[in-house]
Scaffold this active site. Sequence first.
Site, PDB file in Angstrom:
ATOM      1  N   GLY A   6     -22.312 125.034 -67.907  1.00 54.95           N
ATOM      2  CA  GLY A   6     -22.241 123.734 -68.552  1.00 54.95           C
ATOM      3  C   GLY A   6     -23.562 123.425 -69.227  1.00 54.95           C
ATOM      4  O   GLY A   6     -24.339 124.319 -69.549  1.00 54.95           O
ATOM      5  N   ARG A   7     -23.849 122.145 -69.410  1.00 56.96           N
ATOM      6  CA  ARG A   7     -25.105 121.761 -70.070  1.00 56.96           C
ATOM      7  C   ARG A   7     -26.266 121.610 -69.097  1.00 56.96           C
ATOM      8  O   ARG A   7     -27.429 121.591 -69.517  1.00 56.96           O
ATOM      9  CB  ARG A   7     -24.909 120.477 -70.868  1.00 56.96           C
ATOM     10  CG  ARG A   7     -24.161 120.757 -72.167  1.00 56.96           C
ATOM     11  CD  ARG A   7     -24.198 119.611 -73.125  1.00 56.96           C
ATOM     12  NE  ARG A   7     -23.301 118.559 -72.690  1.00 56.96           N
ATOM     13  CZ  ARG A   7     -23.605 117.261 -72.691  1.00 56.96           C
ATOM     14  NH1 ARG A   7     -24.773 116.845 -73.084  1.00 56.96           N
ATOM     15  NH2 ARG A   7     -22.719 116.373 -72.293  1.00 56.96           N
ATOM     16  N   GLU A  67     -29.523 124.036 -69.177  1.00 58.01           N
ATOM     17  CA  GLU A  67     -30.512 123.945 -70.253  1.00 58.01           C
ATOM     18  C   GLU A  67     -31.653 123.001 -69.908  1.00 58.01           C
ATOM     19  O   GLU A  67     -32.755 123.146 -70.435  1.00 58.01           O
ATOM     20  CB  GLU A  67     -29.863 123.550 -71.574  1.00 58.01           C
ATOM     21  CG  GLU A  67     -29.458 122.105 -71.671  1.00 58.01           C
ATOM     22  CD  GLU A  67     -28.761 121.756 -72.981  1.00 58.01           C
ATOM     23  OE1 GLU A  67     -28.755 120.567 -73.320  1.00 58.01           O
ATOM     24  OE2 GLU A  67     -28.229 122.657 -73.646  1.00 58.01           O
ATOM     25  N   CYS A  74     -21.524 131.474 -66.885  1.00 53.36           N
ATOM     26  CA  CYS A  74     -21.553 130.793 -68.168  1.00 53.36           C
ATOM     27  C   CYS A  74     -22.993 130.591 -68.656  1.00 53.36           C
ATOM     28  O   CYS A  74     -23.673 131.546 -68.992  1.00 53.36           O
ATOM     29  CB  CYS A  74     -20.776 129.479 -68.069  1.00 53.36           C
ATOM     30  SG  CYS A  74     -20.394 128.713 -69.643  1.00 53.36           S
ATOM     31  N   HIS A  75     -23.476 129.356 -68.701  1.00 53.83           N
ATOM     32  CA  HIS A  75     -24.852 129.076 -69.112  1.00 53.83           C
ATOM     33  C   HIS A  75     -25.832 129.129 -67.937  1.00 53.83           C
ATOM     34  O   HIS A  75     -27.034 128.975 -68.133  1.00 53.83           O
ATOM     35  CB  HIS A  75     -24.937 127.705 -69.791  1.00 53.83           C
ATOM     36  CG  HIS A  75     -24.335 127.666 -71.162  1.00 53.83           C
ATOM     37  ND1 HIS A  75     -22.977 127.721 -71.381  1.00 53.83           N
ATOM     38  CD2 HIS A  75     -24.908 127.599 -72.385  1.00 53.83           C
ATOM     39  CE1 HIS A  75     -22.740 127.675 -72.684  1.00 53.83           C
ATOM     40  NE2 HIS A  75     -23.892 127.604 -73.318  1.00 53.83           N
ATOM     41  N   TYR A 133     -21.863 133.358 -70.941  1.00 53.35           N
ATOM     42  CA  TYR A 133     -21.181 132.886 -72.134  1.00 53.35           C
ATOM     43  C   TYR A 133     -21.908 133.517 -73.320  1.00 53.35           C
ATOM     44  O   TYR A 133     -23.139 133.588 -73.331  1.00 53.35           O
ATOM     45  CB  TYR A 133     -21.215 131.355 -72.196  1.00 53.35           C
ATOM     46  CG  TYR A 133     -20.380 130.819 -73.319  1.00 53.35           C
ATOM     47  CD1 TYR A 133     -18.988 130.866 -73.236  1.00 53.35           C
ATOM     48  CD2 TYR A 133     -20.967 130.321 -74.469  1.00 53.35           C
ATOM     49  CE1 TYR A 133     -18.198 130.411 -74.285  1.00 53.35           C
ATOM     50  CE2 TYR A 133     -20.188 129.858 -75.516  1.00 53.35           C
ATOM     51  CZ  TYR A 133     -18.804 129.920 -75.413  1.00 53.35           C
ATOM     52  OH  TYR A 133     -18.029 129.484 -76.453  1.00 53.35           O
TER      53      TYR A 133
END
Length: 195
Positions: free
Chosen positions: A89-90, A93, A119-120, A139
């Site tokens: 997800g976000r 980051e 993923c991330h 991802y």
Amino acid sequence: MSVKKILMLVGDFVEDYEVMVPFQMLLMVGHEVHAVCPGKKAGETVATAIHDFEGHQTYSEKPGHNFLLNADFESVDPAAYDGLVIPGGRAPEYIRLNERVLEIVRHFAKAGKPIAAVCHGPQVLVAAGVVQGKSCTAYPAVRPDLEVGGATWVNTNETFSNAHVDGNLVTSPAWPSHPALIREFLRLLGTTINP
């Protein structure tokens, strides 16, 4: 099966399935799982986002559920845990900007304890400097991060359902990979339920 203690690093707008499903799967097989977020305590929540693949050039994002944290980030002692899970997800980051998050990740890598990142999630691994010489997947948008961090990229399959293992590290591209990711993570933990 011996009970293992698992740490999960999350943040606001973590991908809904990538936090909820592994958390529940690991609890279901009898492990103890602590989900923590920098700046938050047990009993607080993180907002989640649902990422879906609907034929666009990248995933779409919709509001998810609130995910309840069950441990305090500030009191985490990584030495007390057997494995680490980093959902996507976000959240990755920006939680990778937290030096304590990076110290926790480095502990697991240095100790050779199992780490699962989806993923991330591998963005956190790159920021911690623990992918050099490893082969990883994620991802596809994370491929440049991994390669700059010294990892060898492993292609995803067409359905994003694959996971890749290199030593103590298992990585996967997105939530469709949960069966493969968790199966390999359990194997690394030494708690496989089906050989």
